[in-house]
Design a protein around this motif. Structure first.
Motif, mmCIF file in Angstrom:
data_model
loop_
_atom_site.group_PDB
_atom_site.id
_atom_site.type_symbol
_atom_site.label_atom_id
_atom_site.label_comp_id
_atom_site.label_asym_id
_atom_site.label_seq_id
_atom_site.Cartn_x
_atom_site.Cartn_y
_atom_site.Cartn_z
ATOM 1 N N LEU A 61 0.817 -1.215 0.000
ATOM 2 C CA LEU A 61 0.000 0.000 0.000
ATOM 3 C C LEU A 61 0.847 1.260 0.000
ATOM 4 O O LEU A 61 2.041 1.233 0.312
ATOM 5 C CB LEU A 61 -0.904 0.019 1.244
ATOM 6 C CG LEU A 61 -1.860 -1.157 1.431
ATOM 7 C CD1 LEU A 61 -2.462 -1.121 2.827
ATOM 8 C CD2 LEU A 61 -2.961 -1.134 0.371
ATOM 9 N N ASP A 62 0.172 2.381 -0.321
ATOM 10 C CA ASP A 62 0.783 3.704 -0.234
ATOM 11 C C ASP A 62 0.220 4.518 0.927
ATOM 12 O O ASP A 62 0.898 5.407 1.439
ATOM 13 C CB ASP A 62 0.548 4.471 -1.536
ATOM 14 C CG ASP A 62 1.158 3.786 -2.740
ATOM 15 O OD1 ASP A 62 2.387 3.613 -2.744
ATOM 16 O OD2 ASP A 62 0.402 3.401 -3.655
ATOM 17 N N PHE A 63 -1.041 4.241 1.307
ATOM 18 C CA PHE A 63 -1.645 5.042 2.364
ATOM 19 C C PHE A 63 -2.780 4.280 3.042
ATOM 20 O O PHE A 63 -3.310 3.297 2.513
ATOM 21 C CB PHE A 63 -2.166 6.377 1.818
ATOM 22 C CG PHE A 63 -3.432 6.265 0.998
ATOM 23 C CD1 PHE A 63 -4.677 6.477 1.574
ATOM 24 C CD2 PHE A 63 -3.378 5.955 -0.356
ATOM 25 C CE1 PHE A 63 -5.847 6.379 0.823
ATOM 26 C CE2 PHE A 63 -4.534 5.856 -1.120
ATOM 27 C CZ PHE A 63 -5.772 6.070 -0.522
ATOM 28 N N LEU A 64 -3.137 4.774 4.237
ATOM 29 C CA LEU A 64 -4.314 4.321 4.964
ATOM 30 C C LEU A 64 -5.304 5.468 5.079
ATOM 31 O O LEU A 64 -4.908 6.620 5.286
ATOM 32 C CB LEU A 64 -3.960 3.853 6.379
ATOM 33 C CG LEU A 64 -2.994 2.689 6.548
ATOM 34 C CD1 LEU A 64 -2.866 2.361 8.041
ATOM 35 C CD2 LEU A 64 -3.424 1.474 5.763
ATOM 36 N N ASP A 65 -6.589 5.147 4.979
ATOM 37 C CA ASP A 65 -7.662 6.093 5.256
ATOM 38 C C ASP A 65 -8.369 5.577 6.505
ATOM 39 O O ASP A 65 -9.085 4.570 6.466
ATOM 40 C CB ASP A 65 -8.614 6.159 4.058
ATOM 41 C CG ASP A 65 -9.671 7.240 4.215
ATOM 42 O OD1 ASP A 65 -9.812 7.784 5.322
ATOM 43 O OD2 ASP A 65 -10.359 7.534 3.220
ATOM 44 N N ILE A 66 -8.147 6.275 7.633
ATOM 45 C CA ILE A 66 -8.578 5.782 8.940
ATOM 46 C C ILE A 66 -9.940 6.381 9.298
ATOM 47 O O ILE A 66 -10.076 7.593 9.488
ATOM 48 C CB ILE A 66 -7.538 6.119 10.015
ATOM 49 C CG1 ILE A 66 -6.187 5.498 9.645
ATOM 50 C CG2 ILE A 66 -8.004 5.622 11.382
ATOM 51 C CD1 ILE A 66 -5.036 5.946 10.526
ATOM 52 N N CYS A 67 -10.946 5.501 9.396
ATOM 53 C CA CYS A 67 -12.327 5.924 9.656
ATOM 54 C C CYS A 67 -12.926 5.236 10.872
ATOM 55 O O CYS A 67 -14.141 5.204 11.035
ATOM 56 C CB CYS A 67 -13.201 5.632 8.433
ATOM 57 S SG CYS A 67 -12.693 6.448 6.916
ATOM 58 N N THR A 68 -12.101 4.669 11.719
ATOM 59 C CA THR A 68 -12.585 4.019 12.938
ATOM 60 C C THR A 68 -13.038 5.059 13.957
ATOM 61 O O THR A 68 -12.698 6.241 13.851
ATOM 62 C CB THR A 68 -11.454 3.204 13.578
ATOM 63 O OG1 THR A 68 -10.437 4.124 14.032
ATOM 64 C CG2 THR A 68 -10.833 2.219 12.608
ATOM 65 N N PRO A 69 -13.768 4.641 14.989
ATOM 66 C CA PRO A 69 -13.905 5.510 16.166
ATOM 67 C C PRO A 69 -12.526 5.827 16.742
ATOM 68 O O PRO A 69 -11.549 5.098 16.521
ATOM 69 C CB PRO A 69 -14.742 4.660 17.130
ATOM 70 C CG PRO A 69 -15.542 3.778 16.231
ATOM 71 C CD PRO A 69 -14.602 3.432 15.103
ATOM 72 N N GLN A 70 -12.453 6.897 17.507
ATOM 73 C CA GLN A 70 -11.150 7.476 17.833
ATOM 74 C C GLN A 70 -10.251 6.611 18.711
ATOM 75 O O GLN A 70 -9.024 6.719 18.642
ATOM 76 C CB GLN A 70 -11.303 8.872 18.467
ATOM 77 C CG GLN A 70 -12.447 9.073 19.393
ATOM 78 C CD GLN A 70 -13.654 9.662 18.697
ATOM 79 O OE1 GLN A 70 -13.970 9.320 17.573
ATOM 80 N NE2 GLN A 70 -14.348 10.572 19.379
ATOM 81 N N ASN A 71 -10.800 5.710 19.528
ATOM 82 C CA ASN A 71 -9.919 4.921 20.387
ATOM 83 C C ASN A 71 -9.122 3.871 19.601
ATOM 84 O O ASN A 71 -8.157 3.309 20.121
ATOM 85 C CB ASN A 71 -10.706 4.243 21.507
ATOM 86 C CG ASN A 71 -11.618 3.145 20.999
ATOM 87 O OD1 ASN A 71 -12.300 3.320 19.990
ATOM 88 N ND2 ASN A 71 -11.659 2.017 21.701
#
Length: 325
Positions: A61-71
């Motif tokens: 991969l080149d990147f992550l798109d993080i969409c989880t709840p904040q913890n």
């Protein structure tokens, strides 16, 4: 450019994935701890994994798109930093308790980190910024109100009430809606605040989650960085009898009101918009601009976007620290 979405909840499915695909970005996989959400992602033709370790073993991969709840975000950023992956991250960038470690990870790496401060791309606030600049750019005071009848619920496949679980969210209406207002205030003033003050806070019964907040931020907008009289008053409610966003901007000799679908100045000039600010909780049309900026700036490794997100959470923590003081 190949990426993976971490956490396939409502915002990932309804905003992030469509924006990536419309811009021709190759999202190849999703990581989610929830089986039903992995099934939903597979329905879009995506590979799915239960853990970041599985993702790392199977994808380049080149990147992550993080969409989880904040913890859950600190773990994902640690994985990104360890593997040299750039990051798009939903707001707030972490649970407040994780901020110091998040800063250490990002600033100790060479990754580009773009927080999703998507409200700056709304036509409403961009027009407000334009009007302020055309009037000389000297804001004296803002009053920014976000009223909601309740908290926003998450996807039913996992935990729709995660926003009122402190261990997951780290707070209530302040960290949820107040986060947007704080970065918008910095955007409109064109500088950072230097002090935060809590005036009033009301919690749900037997809970660490606040449902109502009145607070202020004070800005250092002078050329020498000293304190000035500029401030924003922030009013937030999860227990209002109406759903509304209303802001008032005070300049030297002007007053501007922004309420949902229009801006009205004190000389009766009116600017109207197609969509109301409270029309929905996703605002998918703004995400294209976020992702375009990610594409535009990732090669420069510009840290100002991450620093802005850190400043927002520092302000939120300063406000929370004044409870019962």
């Amino acid at each position: 450019m190949k990426g993976a979405i971490i956490g396939f909840g409502n915002i990932a499915e309804k905003a992030h994935l469509p924006a990536h695909r419309n811009l021709g970005i190759d999202i190849v996989a999703v990581v989610d701890i929830c089986h039903k959400r992995r099934e939903a992602a597979a329905g879009y033709g995506l590979k799915t994994y239960e853990s970041l370790d599985e993702l790392g073993k199977n994808e380049s991969l080149d990147f992550l798109d993080i969409c989880t709840p904040q913890n859950f975000r600190l773990e994902a950023v640690e994985f990104a930093a360890d593997n040299g992956l750039d990051v798009i991250c939903e707001k707030p960038i972490c649970h407040p308790d994780d901020l110091d470690e998040m800063v250490r990870l990002v600033r100790g790496s060479d990754i580009f980190f773009l927080p999703v401060h998507n409200w700056k791309y709304s036509p409403h606030y961009q027009k407000a910024k334009e009007i302020i600049s055309s009037n000389g750019g000297r804001l004296e005071r803002l009053v920014m109100n976000t009223l909601r009848t309740s908290y926003g619920t998450g996807n039913e496949d996992w935990d729709p009430d995660w926003r009122v679980h402190y261990d997951i969210s780290g707070g209530g209406v302040l960290i949820d809606h107040g986060y947007h207002i704080i970065y918008l205030a910095m955007y409109l003033f064109g500088c950072e605040f230097n002090r935060a003050k809590l005036n009033e806070i009301e919690f749900f019964e037997d809970s660490k989650i606040e449902k109502k907040v009145n607070c202020e931020l004070f800005f250092a907008c002078n050329d020498n960085g000293s304190s000035c009289d500029s401030s924003v008053e922030i009013n937030l409610e999860w227990n209002s009898d109406k759903r509304e966003i209303k802001n008032v901007f005070f300049e030297d000799n002007h007053k501007i009101e922004l309420c949902e679908k229009k801006i009205v100045s004190d000389d009766d000039e009116v600017f109207e918009f197609e969509h109301a600010l409270s029309g929905d909780s996703v605002h998918g049309e703004w995400y294209h601009h976020v992702i375009n900026d990610f594409i535009r700036y990732r090669d420069f490794k510009d840290d100002r976007y991450f620093n802005e997100a850190v400043k927002v959470i520092e302000g939120i923590k300063e406000i929370y620290s004044q409870v019962n003081v």
